[in-house]
Structure formats: C-alpha cells, structure tokens
Design an enzyme around this catalytic site. Structure first.
Site, PDB file in Angstrom:
ATOM      1  N   TYR A 297       5.071 -14.769  16.386  1.00 23.17           N
ATOM      2  CA  TYR A 297       6.300 -15.295  16.671  1.00 23.17           C
ATOM      3  C   TYR A 297       5.977 -13.793  17.407  1.00 23.17           C
ATOM      4  O   TYR A 297       6.771 -13.043  16.974  1.00 23.17           O
ATOM      5  CB  TYR A 297       7.447 -15.436  16.853  1.00 23.17           C
ATOM      6  CG  TYR A 297       7.758 -16.106  18.014  1.00 23.17           C
ATOM      7  CD1 TYR A 297       7.809 -17.061  18.264  1.00 23.17           C
ATOM      8  CD2 TYR A 297       8.757 -15.085  18.577  1.00 23.17           C
ATOM      9  CE1 TYR A 297       8.286 -17.725  19.634  1.00 23.17           C
ATOM     10  CE2 TYR A 297       9.846 -15.870  19.788  1.00 23.17           C
ATOM     11  CZ  TYR A 297       9.199 -16.936  20.709  1.00 23.17           C
ATOM     12  OH  TYR A 297      10.212 -17.616  21.273  1.00 23.17           O
ATOM     13  N   TYR A 341       4.706 -15.789  27.588  1.00 18.00           N
ATOM     14  CA  TYR A 341       5.418 -16.617  26.645  1.00 18.00           C
ATOM     15  C   TYR A 341       6.257 -17.997  26.905  1.00 18.00           C
ATOM     16  O   TYR A 341       6.627 -18.177  28.083  1.00 18.00           O
ATOM     17  CB  TYR A 341       6.486 -15.843  27.562  1.00 18.00           C
ATOM     18  CG  TYR A 341       8.428 -16.166  26.039  1.00 18.00           C
ATOM     19  CD1 TYR A 341       8.489 -15.774  25.171  1.00 18.00           C
ATOM     20  CD2 TYR A 341       9.363 -16.249  27.034  1.00 18.00           C
ATOM     21  CE1 TYR A 341       9.575 -15.765  25.025  1.00 18.00           C
ATOM     22  CE2 TYR A 341      10.739 -17.018  26.158  1.00 18.00           C
ATOM     23  CZ  TYR A 341      10.659 -16.704  24.804  1.00 18.00           C
ATOM     24  OH  TYR A 341      12.087 -17.084  24.535  1.00 18.00           O
TER      25      TYR A 341
END
Length: 388
Positions: A297, A341
């Site tokens: 991430y 995103y």
C-alpha cells in the site's frame, strides 16, 4: 485468528474474479453506478452471474450499501454482508471476511467492492473539514490546532523522524515513486501510463509537507474495483486460474490511532503492519524469501519502506536501499502512485493477475503475492498463491 497462534483459514477460499471501471479524475457518473459496473465486470471475469452471489463486503466509508448494490446489480437474496472500518486499511480485510464466510459455509460466492469519486467528489487528501464528534475523532483533536489537518501532514511527522533516526535524506523516498511509475508507464489501465519518472523528477517536485514532495503522495481517483471470492473447490470449475488465499490477517497496534499514533515509543515503524506480518508468516508457514511479488500500500512513499522493514524483507532504515536494489518486484501495476488510488483494492487485483500470469509487468513464475492494505491505521494483509 489470534495474534498468538496460527489460524486455519489458508487454502479454503480463492479470488476467482476481478473487475474494475476505468480509472479517471472525473467519472461522470454516480458512485453506485461505478460499484455496479465493477461488480458486473468481476462476475463476468469469474464466469458467474449475479444469481450466484449470496454475499457482499465493502468499506464503512463506501456510499453504496450492500443491499442497494445487490438490487442495482441484479443480485438476489443475501446470507452475508459486512463492512470493514479504517479506510484503506480495510482492503485486504474485505477478502478475509469473504474467505471466512465461504470457509464457514455462511455464503458460497462473496463479492468485495469499493467505488468512489475521490477526485471529482470528496477528496480525502484535503483532510479534515467538518466531522461529527466521535471517540476516535478525539485523537485528531489533539493535532488539528497545530495545523496537522491532512493525511500528508500526519505521515510527514513519522517520515521526518524516520529520516532523522537513520541519517537519510528525503530522496530515499523517491526510490518507491520511481519504481511505481516505471510499472505504471507500461500499464494501459494506469492513469500515468507512458509517464515514467526519474529520481531527479522526484527531487524537483514541489513540497507538500516536508519531507514529503508531490511525487511521494498518491493520486486522487474516480473508479470502482470488485473481487469475487468462493471456495477453492468451486474455483477449480471456473474459467480463470484461482488465486488461493494462503493467509489473511488484520492488525492494530498498541496505542493505535488513525494516522496520528504520535505517542508511541517510536515513530519509525508501523506496529499495526508488524501484527499483520507476524500473523501472515505464522499462518502460512512462509517467509519473506518465499514471496515472488509485493503489492504494498503506497498512499505515501515512506510507509512503503517501513512496511518492507516490518515484514522482514530488510532491516530498519534499509527500505530505500532494498527498493533501489530491485530485490523484490514491487507494485507491478504502478501502485496508487501510478495506476489509481482505489483504497488498495486495485492492488489485490494486480496480485491476482500475477498469480494468473496475466500482468502487464508479469513476474516470471510468480506463485505467491503479498498484498498489504492502508498503513498508519488498523490494517490488513493477504498472501495469495497458485492452486496446488
């Protein structure tokens, strides 16, 4: 599941379908529409229909409730529906919840989804503006008067301490940005397709909150992503090679807050990621050397380095050098810095493609993918593997 012993979930469920909308800065349609498109694409990919689905999992932050998505997507009765808290930290936990439901017989086919207009609608990067008083919000209240109003400002505190402790310069964070954008440049689905960067580009990008530059911060994206989870046995009768859930975990550390855990003993690590790492290694029986590709991430580059260190791929302060050495294929879709995103859900999809052998940046012989979810908050992780 316990922080003290291995669990028995591994090998009982698999991701059999992935689907997404296009990734853009202005989708031109509702978040519900994005969710339904992604769910439909994932079911098509799995060779299943809405009638096969009896479970749905999403994020507490999602605006499209499970029953509304079910109705709009043509899904019938549900025996399982669930939501995971803590923003991007929920990503891998949605698959964990789905796998638990499948393994226990609570549901047969569970779809995990996330959809938002995060660029044309609510922009999370703008930080705290107005919110109702809550117990968890009290922690933010200690920092807002000092001007710590945005995610970038919260991460910058830990990033500055990391640099100071290990005697590093902000350029070390650029290693992550360069690798992500290199992979995104080869990915037609990525927003930054065809746009690689160099370390010099990173160093020349404007400051957002020192020591974070523009190219240390992820995008803001409109889009949707969905994943289909079912049993390994059923997966073997479907058209795509399954990505088996070898291990799944959630983790929260001591003195955990949402992005502002500044009162811990140190700021140079991510204890919540350490909890996840220990559970994944313990339950899977694997170690860092067994991982073929890492999908970590990357909302902010410093936390990628800290994740590598928490998982034991390298020592404290060595994350930047590890990335620079190309010691582990990293974020082969371009990550949230380069592709989109989507709160980490697109990263899980890339891990599936690596197992299938269909990534645009395919790692030869990839049989095990590590995926992590949002950091700085209670988080989650997955190890996905090939069947057999």
């Amino acid at each position: 599941m316990s922080v003290r012993r291995a669990d028995t979930l591994g090998g009982k469920a698999a991701i059999v379908g992935i689907g997404a909308t296009e990734f853009s800065k202005n989708s031109g349609r509702s978040e519900l529409k994005l969710a339904v498109e992604a769910v439909g694409a994932a079911l098509d990919d799995a060779g299943l229909t809405p009638a096969d689905v009896d479970g749905l999992v999403t994020f507490t932050m999602d605006t499209s409730p499970e029953i509304t998505v079910a109705q709009a997507a043509g899904i019938g009765e549900l025996s399982f529906f669930s939501r995971i808290h803590y923003g991007g930290g929920a990503a891998c936990a949605t698959v964990q919840q789905a796998a638990l439901a499948v393994a226990s017989g609570v549901a047969d086919v569970v779809v995990c989804y996330r959809a938002f207009n995060e660029r044309s609608g609510r922009r999370f990067g703008s930080g705290v503006q107005r919110r109702e008083p809550t117990a968890e919000g009290a922690a933010l209240g200690w920092n807002l008067p000092s001007g710590l109003l945005t995610p970038a400002s919260w991460v910058a505190m830990a990033a500055q301490r990391y640099l100071h402790t290990y005697g590093l310069e902000p350029e070390v964070f650029g290693q992550v940005a360069v690798v992500d954008r290199l992979h995104a440049a080869r990915n037609p689905a990525a927003y930054f397709h065809g746009q690689p960067i160099t370390l010099a580009d990173h160093a020349a990008s404007r400051w957002i909150v020192e020591p974070l530059r523009l190219l240390d911060c992820c995008q803001e994206t409109d889009g949707g992503q969905a994943l289909v989870v079912t049993s390994v046995e059923r997966a073997r009768d479907l058209p795509r090679p399954p990505a088996v859930v070898a291990a799944a975990a959630q983790g929260a550390g001591r003195s955990q807050e949402q992005m502002t855990s500044f009162y811990r003993d140190g700021l140079t690590g991510l204890p919540e990621t350490g909890v996840v790492a220990r559970q994944l290694w313990r339950s899977s029986g694997l170690a860092p050397a067994d991982i073929d590709v890492g999908i970590l991430y990357d909302h902010f580059t410093p936390f990628v380095l800290m994740q590598l260190e928490e998982f034991g791929f390298c020592g404290p302060g060595e994350g930047g050098a590890f990335v620079a050495a190309d010691a582990l294929p990293l974020n082969t879709h371009g990550g949230q810095l380069g592709e989109a995103y989507l709160h980490g859900m697109n990263g899980i999809a890339e891990a599936v493609r690596q197992i299938r052998g269909t990534s645009v940046n395919q790692v030869a012989g990839a049989a095990r993918s590590l995926v992590t979810a949002g950091t700085g908050v209670p988080t989650s992780g997955l190890i996905l593997g090939a069947d057999g």
